[in-house]
Motif scaffolding. Structure first.
Motif, short mmCIF file in Angstrom:
data_model
loop_
_atom_site.label_atom_id
_atom_site.label_comp_id
_atom_site.label_asym_id
_atom_site.label_seq_id
_atom_site.Cartn_x
_atom_site.Cartn_y
_atom_site.Cartn_z
N ILE A 28 3.42 -51.47 -39.34
CA ILE A 28 2.12 -51.99 -38.92
C ILE A 28 0.99 -51.13 -39.48
CG2 ILE A 28 0.67 -52.59 -36.95
CD1 ILE A 28 3.21 -52.89 -35.28
N GLN A 29 0.08 -51.77 -40.19
CA GLN A 29 -1.06 -51.07 -40.77
C GLN A 29 -2.33 -51.36 -39.97
OE1 GLN A 29 -1.19 -52.15 -44.93
NE2 GLN A 29 0.90 -51.42 -45.30
N LYS A 30 -3.37 -50.61 -40.30
CA LYS A 30 -4.60 -50.60 -39.50
C LYS A 30 -5.18 -51.99 -39.25
CE LYS A 30 -9.31 -48.75 -39.54
NZ LYS A 30 -10.29 -47.93 -40.31
N ASN A 31 -5.25 -52.83 -40.26
CA ASN A 31 -5.93 -54.12 -40.13
C ASN A 31 -4.99 -55.28 -39.81
OD1 ASN A 31 -8.56 -53.12 -40.76
ND2 ASN A 31 -7.94 -52.98 -42.91
N ASP A 32 -3.73 -54.99 -39.55
CA ASP A 32 -2.78 -56.06 -39.26
C ASP A 32 -3.03 -56.67 -37.88
OD1 ASP A 32 -1.57 -55.64 -41.68
OD2 ASP A 32 0.07 -54.42 -40.88
N ILE A 33 -2.72 -57.94 -37.77
CA ILE A 33 -2.76 -58.64 -36.49
C ILE A 33 -1.32 -58.93 -36.07
CG2 ILE A 33 -3.38 -60.83 -35.37
CD1 ILE A 33 -5.91 -60.85 -37.09
N ILE A 34 -1.03 -58.76 -34.80
CA ILE A 34 0.35 -58.91 -34.31
C ILE A 34 0.47 -60.14 -33.42
CG2 ILE A 34 2.23 -57.80 -33.05
CD1 ILE A 34 0.63 -55.12 -33.64
N ILE A 35 1.47 -60.95 -33.70
CA ILE A 35 1.83 -62.06 -32.81
C ILE A 35 3.18 -61.74 -32.20
CG2 ILE A 35 2.34 -64.52 -32.61
CD1 ILE A 35 0.57 -65.04 -35.01
N CYS A 36 3.23 -61.63 -30.91
CA CYS A 36 4.47 -61.34 -30.19
C CYS A 36 4.91 -62.60 -29.47
CB CYS A 36 4.26 -60.19 -29.21
SG CYS A 36 5.78 -59.65 -28.39
N ILE A 37 6.15 -63.05 -29.74
CA ILE A 37 6.64 -64.31 -29.19
C ILE A 37 7.71 -64.04 -28.14
CG2 ILE A 37 7.70 -66.53 -29.73
CD1 ILE A 37 6.76 -66.19 -32.59
N SER A 38 7.55 -64.64 -26.98
CA SER A 38 8.53 -64.51 -25.90
C SER A 38 8.35 -65.66 -24.92
CB SER A 38 8.36 -63.18 -25.17
OG SER A 38 9.21 -63.10 -24.05
N LYS A 39 9.47 -66.24 -24.48
CA LYS A 39 9.36 -67.31 -23.49
C LYS A 39 8.87 -66.76 -22.16
CE LYS A 39 11.91 -70.65 -20.72
NZ LYS A 39 13.24 -71.19 -20.34
N SER A 40 9.53 -65.73 -21.67
CA SER A 40 9.18 -65.20 -20.34
C SER A 40 8.08 -64.16 -20.40
CB SER A 40 10.42 -64.58 -19.69
OG SER A 40 10.78 -63.38 -20.36
N GLY A 41 8.01 -63.44 -21.52
CA GLY A 41 7.04 -62.35 -21.62
C GLY A 41 7.42 -61.13 -20.80
N ASN A 42 8.63 -61.14 -20.25
CA ASN A 42 9.06 -60.05 -19.36
C ASN A 42 10.40 -59.44 -19.75
OD1 ASN A 42 6.88 -59.96 -17.47
ND2 ASN A 42 7.62 -61.89 -16.57
N THR A 43 10.90 -59.74 -20.94
CA THR A 43 12.17 -59.15 -21.35
C THR A 43 11.99 -57.64 -21.53
OG1 THR A 43 11.68 -59.59 -23.67
CG2 THR A 43 12.94 -61.26 -22.50
N PRO A 44 13.04 -56.86 -21.32
CA PRO A 44 12.91 -55.39 -21.41
C PRO A 44 12.32 -54.92 -22.74
CG PRO A 44 15.02 -55.98 -20.44
CD PRO A 44 14.39 -57.26 -20.88
N GLU A 45 12.77 -55.54 -23.83
CA GLU A 45 12.27 -55.13 -25.15
C GLU A 45 10.77 -55.37 -25.27
OE1 GLU A 45 16.54 -56.65 -25.71
OE2 GLU A 45 14.74 -57.28 -24.62
N ILE A 46 10.30 -56.49 -24.77
CA ILE A 46 8.88 -56.83 -24.88
C ILE A 46 8.05 -55.93 -23.97
CG2 ILE A 46 7.16 -58.64 -24.52
CD1 ILE A 46 9.02 -59.06 -26.96
N LYS A 47 8.56 -55.64 -22.78
CA LYS A 47 7.83 -54.76 -21.86
C LYS A 47 7.65 -53.38 -22.47
CE LYS A 47 8.59 -56.58 -17.21
NZ LYS A 47 9.09 -56.25 -15.86
N VAL A 48 8.68 -52.89 -23.14
CA VAL A 48 8.60 -51.57 -23.77
C VAL A 48 7.68 -51.61 -24.98
CG1 VAL A 48 9.91 -49.83 -25.04
CG2 VAL A 48 10.85 -50.81 -22.93
N LEU A 49 7.76 -52.69 -25.73
CA LEU A 49 7.06 -52.77 -27.01
C LEU A 49 5.56 -53.01 -26.89
CD1 LEU A 49 7.19 -52.90 -30.11
CD2 LEU A 49 7.76 -55.35 -29.89
N ALA A 50 5.15 -53.85 -25.96
CA ALA A 50 3.76 -54.29 -25.89
C ALA A 50 2.74 -53.14 -25.90
CB ALA A 50 3.55 -55.19 -24.68
N PRO A 51 2.91 -52.10 -25.09
CA PRO A 51 1.92 -51.00 -25.12
C PRO A 51 1.83 -50.31 -26.47
CG PRO A 51 3.31 -50.85 -23.16
CD PRO A 51 3.93 -51.87 -24.06
#
Length: 321
Positions: free
Chosen positions: A89-112
């Motif tokens: 991930i570089q400075k000007n990149d935009i991130i799209i994170c895809i998840s049905k529940s938005g609460n999977t362990p991987e997503i919870k850890v990753l989002a911050p």
């Protein structure tokens, strides 16, 4: 064993559920969607699309669609991100994170971690009260009432909704960039799709022999010339001028009409004013003419001079048909 009727009913029901889910997304093409499109358009960076499980597969498809339509994108698996892949991930990149529940362990850890460098985070999520939805700067709501799976477990309707939302983003970006067929051809040089966009008929003609014969040639010589070049035709030329064409069909019609073949010459059986097209015309245009005129060979010219022949089989071999 299930009856044929019940199997067909399940198939139809699956498509109905998924179609309804996509239509239910229409109200979610909202202010956040508009901001997401503008942000990607104005970004000097790339779009990083991430997810886990089936959402990761959808993420890869969205990345492929973005890249092929003028929006630079990279896939990052959510599970690998916290083990070093965050470095992509570089400075000007935009991130799209895809998840049905938005609460999977991987997503919870990753989002911050996705937000720590100040990158814009777009959540594509089906639960608006989820951890991902709360962490994201913009939210693309892909809520579905139920999966097509009878146990409401296997991602089916939800992944269809994610894919459709990704397509909506990609097409809006494509439209906003005025991305046209020429741009598309640059990114699709291989395969039948690319060939339909850039392959010129002259390139096909160069691969073939260039059969020609004089108007006073005997029928025997005509048949030999057609047989040797395996294009099913020969062009009648005199002083570099195109007089006509003789095809396999002309030979058959000659045999039906004439009993004495010894006195016949090429000019006696040729078809005048043969259908022709310039060498710089796209192969797809040549195909349209072949279909319109119900012919199998097309005479190719360069500044009205004989350039070559193209057979419908040439178009078939190139995947144009």
């Amino acid at each position: 064993m299930k009856s044929k009727k019940s199997i067909l009913e399940v198939g139809v029901n699956t498509l109905q559920l998924e179609a309804e889910a996509i239509l239910n997304l229409i109200p979610n093409i909202n202010a956040d969607f508009h901001k997401a499109v503008l942000a990607i358009l104005e970004s000097a960076g790339r779009v990083i699309v991430t997810g886990v499980g089936k959402s990761a597969i959808i993420a890869q498809k969205i990345v492929a669609t973005f890249n092929s339509t003028g929006t630079p994108a990279i896939f990052m698996h959510a599970g690998d991100a916290v083990h070093g892949d965050l470095g992509m991930i570089q400075k000007n990149d935009i991130i799209i994170c895809i998840s049905k529940s938005g609460n999977t362990p991987e997503i919870k850890v990753l989002a911050p971690y996705l937000k720590q460098a100040g990158n814009l985070l777009i959540g594509m999520v089906g639960v608006m009260e989820s951890d991902l939805a709360k962490q994201a700067d913009l939210v693309l709501n892909t809520y579905v009432a139920k999966e097509a799976c009878p146990n409401n477990l296997a991602p089916t309707t939800s992944t269809t909704a994610q894919l459709a939302m990704g397509d909506a983003l990609a097409v809006c970006l494509l439209h906003s960039r005025a991305f046209n067929e020429d741009d598309f051809a640059k990114f699709h040089p291989g395969g039948s799709l690319g060939k339909k966009l850039y392959l010129k008929v002259g390139e096909l003609a160069l691969k073939n022999q260039k059969p020609s014969i004089l108007p006073e040639a005997s029928i025997k010589d005509v048949i030999i010339e057609i047989s040797q070049n395996r294009l099913g035709a020969v062009v009648v030329i005199e002083h570099k001028s195109i007089l006509g064409i003789i095809t396999d069909g002309d030979i058959r019609r000659m045999l039906e009409k004439h009993s004495n073949l010894l006195d016949l010459k090429a000019r006696d059986i040729m078809s005048v004013n043969p259908k022709q097209i310039d060498k710089d015309v796209l192969a797809t245009t040549a195909l349209a003419l072949i279909r319109e005129k119900n012919i199998t060979q097309l005479l190719i010219t360069e500044q009205d001079a004989y350039y070559g022949l193209v057979h419908v089989h040439d178009l078939l071999q190139e995947g144009i048909i």
